[in-house]
Design a protein around this motif. Structure first.
Motif, PDB file in Angstrom:
ATOM      1  N   ALA A  10       0.829  -1.208   0.000  1.00 37.05           N
ATOM      2  CA  ALA A  10       0.000   0.000   0.000  1.00 37.05           C
ATOM      3  C   ALA A  10       0.863   1.257   0.000  1.00 37.05           C
ATOM      4  N   TYR A  11       1.891   1.276   0.830  1.00 46.15           N
ATOM      5  CA  TYR A  11       2.798   2.427   0.855  1.00 46.15           C
ATOM      6  C   TYR A  11       3.555   2.547  -0.459  1.00 46.15           C
ATOM      7  N   GLY A  12       3.986   1.432  -1.019  1.00 48.28           N
ATOM      8  CA  GLY A  12       4.696   1.449  -2.296  1.00 48.28           C
ATOM      9  C   GLY A  12       3.829   1.987  -3.417  1.00 48.28           C
ATOM     10  N   LEU A  13       2.598   1.527  -3.487  1.00 49.82           N
ATOM     11  CA  LEU A  13       1.673   2.002  -4.516  1.00 49.82           C
ATOM     12  C   LEU A  13       1.392   3.489  -4.346  1.00 49.82           C
ATOM     13  N   THR A  14       1.212   3.919  -3.115  1.00 51.25           N
ATOM     14  CA  THR A  14       0.984   5.343  -2.841  1.00 51.25           C
ATOM     15  C   THR A  14       2.177   6.173  -3.287  1.00 51.25           C
ATOM     16  N   LEU A  15       3.368   5.696  -3.023  1.00 56.11           N
ATOM     17  CA  LEU A  15       4.574   6.403  -3.429  1.00 56.11           C
ATOM     18  C   LEU A  15       4.689   6.484  -4.952  1.00 56.11           C
ATOM     19  N   THR A  20       4.446   9.730  -9.790  1.00 57.57           N
ATOM     20  CA  THR A  20       3.931   9.849 -11.155  1.00 57.57           C
ATOM     21  C   THR A  20       3.153  11.149 -11.343  1.00 57.57           C
ATOM     22  N   LEU A  21       2.282  11.466 -10.415  1.00 57.65           N
ATOM     23  CA  LEU A  21       1.505  12.701 -10.508  1.00 57.65           C
ATOM     24  C   LEU A  21       2.401  13.932 -10.409  1.00 57.65           C
ATOM     25  N   SER A  22       3.404  13.881  -9.555  1.00 63.32           N
ATOM     26  CA  SER A  22       4.317  15.012  -9.417  1.00 63.32           C
ATOM     27  C   SER A  22       5.130  15.235 -10.684  1.00 63.32           C
ATOM     28  N   LEU A  23       5.644  14.170 -11.268  1.00 63.63           N
ATOM     29  CA  LEU A  23       6.407  14.297 -12.513  1.00 63.63           C
ATOM     30  C   LEU A  23       5.522  14.815 -13.649  1.00 63.63           C
TER      31      LEU A  23
END
Length: 53
Positions: A10-15, A20-23
């Motif tokens: 869950a933490y990995g997917l959130t990261l 992705t959204l930030s880039l």
């Protein structure tokens, strides 16, 4: 039974989603600034801003 694999996933997917959204936002901002710089180039006035020669 441990929940550690689920929590790590869950933490990995959130990261991954956050990065992705930030880039994507950074790339779009750079493109928008480049377009704005092109529009605001000296020598162009309001009457010819939307037209191409």
């Amino acid at each position: 039974m441990t929940h550690l694999p689920y929590i790590i996933a869950a933490y990995g997917l959130t990261l991954v989603v956050a990065v992705t959204l930030s880039l994507n936002a950074a790339i779009r901002l750079r493109r928008a600034r480049a377009r704005l710089a092109t529009i605001e180039r000296p020598g162009r006035n309001a009457n010819t801003a939307g037209r191409r020669a």
